[in-house]
Scaffold this active site. Sequence first.
Site, PDB file in Angstrom:
ATOM      1  N   HIS A  72       0.845  -1.203   0.000  1.00 35.95           N
ATOM      2  CA  HIS A  72       0.000   0.000   0.000  1.00 35.95           C
ATOM      3  C   HIS A  72       0.877   1.249   0.000  1.00 35.95           C
ATOM      4  O   HIS A  72       1.741   1.390   0.850  1.00 35.95           O
ATOM      5  CB  HIS A  72      -0.909   0.017   1.240  1.00 35.95           C
ATOM      6  CG  HIS A  72      -2.094  -0.892   1.122  1.00 35.95           C
ATOM      7  ND1 HIS A  72      -3.196  -0.785   1.937  1.00 35.95           N
ATOM      8  CD2 HIS A  72      -2.346  -1.920   0.276  1.00 35.95           C
ATOM      9  CE1 HIS A  72      -4.084  -1.715   1.597  1.00 35.95           C
ATOM     10  NE2 HIS A  72      -3.596  -2.418   0.593  1.00 35.95           N
ATOM     11  N   TYR A 201      -9.231   5.491   7.465  1.00 36.57           N
ATOM     12  CA  TYR A 201      -9.317   5.903   8.878  1.00 36.57           C
ATOM     13  C   TYR A 201     -10.398   6.992   8.957  1.00 36.57           C
ATOM     14  O   TYR A 201     -10.295   8.009   8.284  1.00 36.57           O
ATOM     15  CB  TYR A 201      -7.986   6.497   9.345  1.00 36.57           C
ATOM     16  CG  TYR A 201      -6.882   5.493   9.565  1.00 36.57           C
ATOM     17  CD1 TYR A 201      -6.099   5.044   8.503  1.00 36.57           C
ATOM     18  CD2 TYR A 201      -6.616   4.976  10.840  1.00 36.57           C
ATOM     19  CE1 TYR A 201      -5.079   4.104   8.704  1.00 36.57           C
ATOM     20  CE2 TYR A 201      -5.592   4.048  11.046  1.00 36.57           C
ATOM     21  CZ  TYR A 201      -4.838   3.637   9.972  1.00 36.57           C
ATOM     22  OH  TYR A 201      -3.833   2.701  10.168  1.00 36.57           O
ATOM     23  N   PRO A 293      -3.549   0.986  18.834  1.00 35.33           N
ATOM     24  CA  PRO A 293      -3.291   0.446  17.494  1.00 35.33           C
ATOM     25  C   PRO A 293      -3.550   1.421  16.346  1.00 35.33           C
ATOM     26  O   PRO A 293      -3.297   1.102  15.201  1.00 35.33           O
ATOM     27  CB  PRO A 293      -4.215  -0.764  17.413  1.00 35.33           C
ATOM     28  CG  PRO A 293      -5.212  -0.586  18.486  1.00 35.33           C
ATOM     29  CD  PRO A 293      -4.612   0.275  19.525  1.00 35.33           C
ATOM     30  N   LYS A 297       1.507   0.513  14.988  1.00 36.52           N
ATOM     31  CA  LYS A 297       2.909   0.489  15.415  1.00 36.52           C
ATOM     32  C   LYS A 297       3.274  -0.715  16.286  1.00 36.52           C
ATOM     33  O   LYS A 297       4.450  -1.050  16.406  1.00 36.52           O
ATOM     34  CB  LYS A 297       3.228   1.768  16.211  1.00 36.52           C
ATOM     35  CG  LYS A 297       3.190   3.017  15.359  1.00 36.52           C
ATOM     36  CD  LYS A 297       4.314   3.038  14.342  1.00 36.52           C
ATOM     37  CE  LYS A 297       4.049   4.030  13.240  1.00 36.52           C
ATOM     38  NZ  LYS A 297       4.479   3.541  11.923  1.00 36.52           N
TER      39      LYS A 297
HETATM   40  P1  FAS Z   1       2.403 -10.884  22.260  1.00 34.20           P
HETATM   41  O1  FAS Z   1       1.477 -10.468  23.361  1.00 34.20           O
HETATM   42  O2  FAS Z   1       1.888 -11.019  20.876  1.00 34.20           O
HETATM   43  O3  FAS Z   1       3.072 -12.297  22.613  1.00 34.20           O
HETATM   44  C1  FAS Z   1       3.487 -12.582  23.928  1.00 34.20           C
HETATM   45  C2  FAS Z   1       3.450 -14.088  24.100  1.00 34.20           C
HETATM   46  O4  FAS Z   1       3.932 -14.404  25.405  1.00 34.20           O
HETATM   47  C3  FAS Z   1       2.033 -14.643  24.008  1.00 34.20           C
HETATM   48  O5  FAS Z   1       1.985 -15.720  23.109  1.00 34.20           O
HETATM   49  C4  FAS Z   1       1.720 -15.074  25.433  1.00 34.20           C
HETATM   50  O6  FAS Z   1       0.889 -16.226  25.486  1.00 34.20           O
HETATM   51  C5  FAS Z   1       3.093 -15.386  25.982  1.00 34.20           C
HETATM   52  N1  FAS Z   1       3.176 -15.282  27.446  1.00 34.20           N
HETATM   53  C6  FAS Z   1       2.576 -14.382  28.248  1.00 34.20           C
HETATM   54  N2  FAS Z   1       2.895 -14.628  29.533  1.00 34.20           N
HETATM   55  C7  FAS Z   1       3.716 -15.711  29.533  1.00 34.20           C
HETATM   56  C8  FAS Z   1       4.371 -16.453  30.541  1.00 34.20           C
HETATM   57  N3  FAS Z   1       4.247 -16.116  31.828  1.00 34.20           N
HETATM   58  N4  FAS Z   1       5.141 -17.509  30.176  1.00 34.20           N
HETATM   59  C9  FAS Z   1       5.280 -17.840  28.866  1.00 34.20           C
HETATM   60  N5  FAS Z   1       4.674 -17.191  27.854  1.00 34.20           N
HETATM   61  C10 FAS Z   1       3.901 -16.137  28.201  1.00 34.20           C
HETATM   62  N6  FAS Z   1      -0.763  -3.958  16.820  1.00 34.20           N
HETATM   63  C11 FAS Z   1      -0.937  -3.359  15.622  1.00 34.20           C
HETATM   64  O7  FAS Z   1       0.042  -2.915  15.032  1.00 34.20           O
HETATM   65  N7  FAS Z   1      -2.208  -3.254  15.075  1.00 34.20           N
HETATM   66  C12 FAS Z   1      -3.319  -3.775  15.708  1.00 34.20           C
HETATM   67  O8  FAS Z   1      -4.433  -3.673  15.211  1.00 34.20           O
HETATM   68  C13 FAS Z   1      -3.172  -4.424  16.952  1.00 34.20           C
HETATM   69  N8  FAS Z   1      -4.265  -4.968  17.587  1.00 34.20           N
HETATM   70  C14 FAS Z   1      -4.082  -5.576  18.818  1.00 34.20           C
HETATM   71  C15 FAS Z   1      -5.161  -6.148  19.519  1.00 34.20           C
HETATM   72  C16 FAS Z   1      -4.967  -6.746  20.778  1.00 34.20           C
HETATM   73  C17 FAS Z   1      -6.136  -7.352  21.527  1.00 34.20           C
HETATM   74  C18 FAS Z   1      -3.680  -6.769  21.352  1.00 34.20           C
HETATM   75  C19 FAS Z   1      -3.457  -7.385  22.722  1.00 34.20           C
HETATM   76  C20 FAS Z   1      -2.601  -6.214  20.661  1.00 34.20           C
HETATM   77  C21 FAS Z   1      -2.802  -5.623  19.387  1.00 34.20           C
HETATM   78  N9  FAS Z   1      -1.728  -5.075  18.660  1.00 34.20           N
HETATM   79  C22 FAS Z   1      -1.872  -4.474  17.468  1.00 34.20           C
HETATM   80  C23 FAS Z   1      -0.407  -5.115  19.170  1.00 34.20           C
HETATM   81  C24 FAS Z   1       0.112  -6.493  18.880  1.00 34.20           C
HETATM   82  O9  FAS Z   1       0.123  -6.727  17.511  1.00 34.20           O
HETATM   83  C25 FAS Z   1       1.442  -6.568  19.557  1.00 34.20           C
HETATM   84  O10 FAS Z   1       2.225  -5.410  19.289  1.00 34.20           O
HETATM   85  C26 FAS Z   1       2.208  -7.800  19.195  1.00 34.20           C
HETATM   86  O11 FAS Z   1       1.392  -8.905  19.466  1.00 34.20           O
HETATM   87  C27 FAS Z   1       3.494  -7.781  20.010  1.00 34.20           C
HETATM   88  O12 FAS Z   1       4.045  -9.022  19.927  1.00 34.20           O
HETATM   89  P2  FAS Z   1       4.775  -9.651  21.218  1.00 34.20           P
HETATM   90  O13 FAS Z   1       5.673  -8.638  21.803  1.00 34.20           O
HETATM   91  O14 FAS Z   1       5.319 -10.949  20.743  1.00 34.20           O
HETATM   92  O15 FAS Z   1       3.625  -9.869  22.301  1.00 34.20           O
HETATM   93  C1  PHB Z   2      -5.453  -4.069  11.078  1.00 30.06           C
HETATM   94  O1  PHB Z   2      -5.580  -4.354   9.879  1.00 30.06           O
HETATM   95  O2  PHB Z   2      -5.676  -4.888  11.999  1.00 30.06           O
HETATM   96  C2  PHB Z   2      -4.995  -2.687  11.452  1.00 30.06           C
HETATM   97  C3  PHB Z   2      -4.551  -1.830  10.452  1.00 30.06           C
HETATM   98  C4  PHB Z   2      -4.137  -0.551  10.792  1.00 30.06           C
HETATM   99  C5  PHB Z   2      -4.197  -0.142  12.110  1.00 30.06           C
HETATM  100  C6  PHB Z   2      -4.645  -1.016  13.108  1.00 30.06           C
HETATM  101  C7  PHB Z   2      -5.060  -2.291  12.777  1.00 30.06           C
HETATM  102  O3  PHB Z   2      -3.813   1.122  12.436  1.00 30.06           O
END
Ligand code: FAS
Ligand code: PHB
Length: 394
Positions: A72, A201, A293, A297
């Site tokens: 994009h 957006y 989100p 980032k």
């Molecule tokens: P993660 O949280 O993905 O991974 C951490 C891992 O550690 C998990 O698998 C968990 O099970 C494990 N863990 C936790 N505690 C533990 C323990 N005690 N022992 C062992 N393992 C353990 N980012 C965007 O850019 N756009 C979005 O739209 C977006 N939407 C999101 C929606 C939600 C609900 C959440 C929570 C996050 C969202 N994010 C979004 C951010 C997301 O993408 C994170 O930045 C990304 O998952 C970060 O990856 P990790 O740092 O690996 O953390």
């Molecule tokens: C998504 O596709 O999940 C998404 C894209 C852009 C954003 C947040 C989430 O800023």
Amino acid sequence: MRTQVAIVGAGPSGLLLGQLLHKAGIDAVIVERQSAEYVLGRIRAGVLEQVTIDLLDEAGVGARMHKEGLVHGGFDMLFKGERHRIDMNRLTGGKNVMVYGQTEVTRDLMDARQAAGLTTVYEAVNVQVHDFDTRNPRVTYEKDGKTNEIQCDFIAGCDGFHGVCRASAPRSAIREYEKVYPFGWLGLLSDTPPVHEELIYANSERGFALCSMRSQTRSRYYLQVPLTDKVEDWSDEAFWQELRLRLDPDARNQLVTGPSIEKSIAPLRSFVTEPLRFGRMFLAGDAGHIVPPTGAKGLNLAATDVKYLFNGLVEYYKEKSEAGVDRYSELALKRIWRAERFSWWFTSLMHRFPENGEIGQKLQEAELDYLIHSEAGSRSVAENYVGLPLDFGL
Ligand code: FAS
Ligand code: PHB
């Protein structure tokens, strides 16, 4: 068990670090509390910055992303019922973003790790970190009723916002900065064609909306909802109806609705931990910070934390120098705070804050109006959205 780096968490951060270390000949074991299926079932991010794309290529897992990902060069900002395109590609001298779901990134990393025969302990219970203030840190966990221990040189806390690593850091050594937003994002995934070929957006008087996608046949939509809402309060029909009310007439006409295949509400917060290092334990990704989100980032910040930490670990093992790991926290936090600032600013600009009164909406519309008519304003949005270079301002 003994390894060089014990990684807690098999989300994108942990898996990417494990893959980069493997390619550099550095041994790492990953301990994850959920099952692989559970990790893959979480629907999260959708937009990758060039820096993240390059890192996935460096990790040797970029093939499917390049084949299936959508490049994009811009996105639309919708306000006062009209859409305006931010031409990122032109404004940043040729940079783009890639639309490729976090689920697919995670799957590609999991597949590569499994193919290399590397150790990932899933469904580990009661994971604990020990002695990270010494040169002999340890990770313990229970599995099949047995307590296991991993002796290592370093612990990488990649265990997300609710993980054990940050929680185990001494309170006297840690500072946490937090802002919780008074609303959440209700996300819906559907096997329907996207409403537009790029993201939209929307700032509407009814609240924020985002039209995103995962492919040409799978769409991802978000609505700003009150924190008191529960996902069961929202039928698919109610979701589509509200989304229509927040879109412009053209998008409303283009919208193809269908049954949700996933629906969830995510809270929004800005959160940063300082420092990101505690002796021989490092925090990376959501374990160390959270962004709303809006600016897409979260996943990208996790990737650049991992890159900085990986560089430091390679320097330690290959050049016997601790300079890289000593600099990790300072380096990562510079980039983290810039992404936190952009995510907070974009969230403040696009969402409805009833407490700001009617004038709040008018001020947001005035800022949006300025941005889309100012080359400098649009460029600022574009260069932050595509992601700042790894060495920006260092
Ligand atoms: P993660 O949280 O993905 O991974 C951490 C891992 O550690 C998990 O698998 C968990 O099970 C494990 N863990 C936790 N505690 C533990 C323990 N005690 N022992 C062992 N393992 C353990 N980012 C965007 O850019 N756009 C979005 O739209 C977006 N939407 C999101 C929606 C939600 C609900 C959440 C929570 C996050 C969202 N994010 C979004 C951010 C997301 O993408 C994170 O930045 C990304 O998952 C970060 O990856 P990790 O740092 O690996 O953390
Ligand atoms: C998504 O596709 O999940 C998404 C894209 C852009 C954003 C947040 C989430 O800023």
